[in-house]
Design a protein around this motif. Structure first.
Motif, PDB file in Angstrom:
ATOM      1  N   ARG A   1       1.392  -6.258 -15.152  1.00 34.26           N
ATOM      2  CA  ARG A   1       0.800  -6.392 -13.829  1.00 34.26           C
ATOM      3  C   ARG A   1       1.112  -5.166 -12.995  1.00 34.26           C
ATOM      4  N   LEU A   2       0.067  -4.537 -12.510  1.00 34.02           N
ATOM      5  CA  LEU A   2       0.186  -3.392 -11.632  1.00 34.02           C
ATOM      6  C   LEU A   2       0.075  -3.835 -10.182  1.00 34.02           C
ATOM      7  N   SER A   3       0.789  -3.147  -9.315  1.00 34.97           N
ATOM      8  CA  SER A   3       0.732  -3.410  -7.891  1.00 34.97           C
ATOM      9  C   SER A   3       0.368  -2.134  -7.153  1.00 34.97           C
ATOM     10  N   CYS A   4      -0.339  -2.289  -6.059  1.00 32.89           N
ATOM     11  CA  CYS A   4      -0.689  -1.174  -5.191  1.00 32.89           C
ATOM     12  C   CYS A   4      -0.410  -1.585  -3.759  1.00 32.89           C
ATOM     13  N   ALA A   5       0.548  -0.936  -3.146  1.00 30.85           N
ATOM     14  CA  ALA A   5       0.917  -1.221  -1.768  1.00 30.85           C
ATOM     15  C   ALA A   5       0.293  -0.181  -0.850  1.00 30.85           C
ATOM     16  N   ALA A   6      -0.436  -0.645   0.142  1.00 28.92           N
ATOM     17  CA  ALA A   6      -1.083   0.237   1.103  1.00 28.92           C
ATOM     18  C   ALA A   6      -0.314   0.235   2.415  1.00 28.92           C
ATOM     19  N   SER A   7      -0.225   1.385   3.027  1.00 27.76           N
ATOM     20  CA  SER A   7       0.423   1.512   4.323  1.00 27.76           C
ATOM     21  C   SER A   7      -0.381   2.460   5.198  1.00 27.76           C
ATOM     22  N   GLY A   8      -0.042   2.488   6.465  1.00 29.13           N
ATOM     23  CA  GLY A   8      -0.786   3.288   7.414  1.00 29.13           C
ATOM     24  C   GLY A   8      -1.851   2.452   8.098  1.00 29.13           C
ATOM     25  N   ARG A   9      -2.981   3.070   8.363  1.00 29.47           N
ATOM     26  CA  ARG A   9      -4.075   2.403   9.064  1.00 29.47           C
ATOM     27  C   ARG A   9      -4.951   1.663   8.056  1.00 29.47           C
ATOM     28  N   THR A  10      -4.472   0.516   7.622  1.00 26.26           N
ATOM     29  CA  THR A  10      -5.133  -0.239   6.564  1.00 26.26           C
ATOM     30  C   THR A  10      -6.197  -1.210   7.056  1.00 26.26           C
TER      31      THR A  10
END
Length: 121
Positions: A19-28
């Motif tokens: 399982r891959l994860s992608c965490a987004a940050s900033g102006r999401t």
């Protein structure tokens, strides 16, 4: 304005799962679509899967349909790619991507650094 960080790559035997994860940050808040692409050495960067942030509509490349599942947790600004029944041909660097539009091309505005997935025989 948006940063993406992938994690969860590694080495797995054929038939296994990852399982891959992608965490987004900033102006999401303005993001509409998040997606996964993959690229093997000497190959093009190919679309794998995408999901819309609001409705959760999902899209898959034919090569992974029925084996991979994409999901999202908007509260955590995170997208997941559950990879089952892995095959050696799934070996690639997997990239997370995000955009304010819906795209299945490699023209996404934001990209992560990539995470290596290796499937052994």
């Amino acid at each position: 304005q948006v940063q993406l960080v992938e994690s969860g790559g590694g080495l797995v035997q054929a038939g296994g799962s990852l399982r891959l994860s992608c965490a987004a940050s900033g102006r999401t808040s303005a993001l509409y679509t998040m997606a996964w692409f993959r690229q093997a050495p000497g190959k093009e960067r190919d679309f794998v899967s995408a999901i819309t942030r609001s409705a959760g509509n999902t899209y898959y490349a034919d090569s992974v349909k029925g084996r991979f599942n994409i999901s999202r947790d908007n509260a955590k600004n995170t997208v997941y790619l559950q990879m089952n029944s892995l095959k050696p041909e799934d070996t690639a660097v997997y990239y997370c991507a995000a955009d304010r539009r819906f795209l299945r091309t490699a023209d996404y505005d934001y990209w992560g650094q990539g995470t290596q997935v290796t499937v052994s025989s």
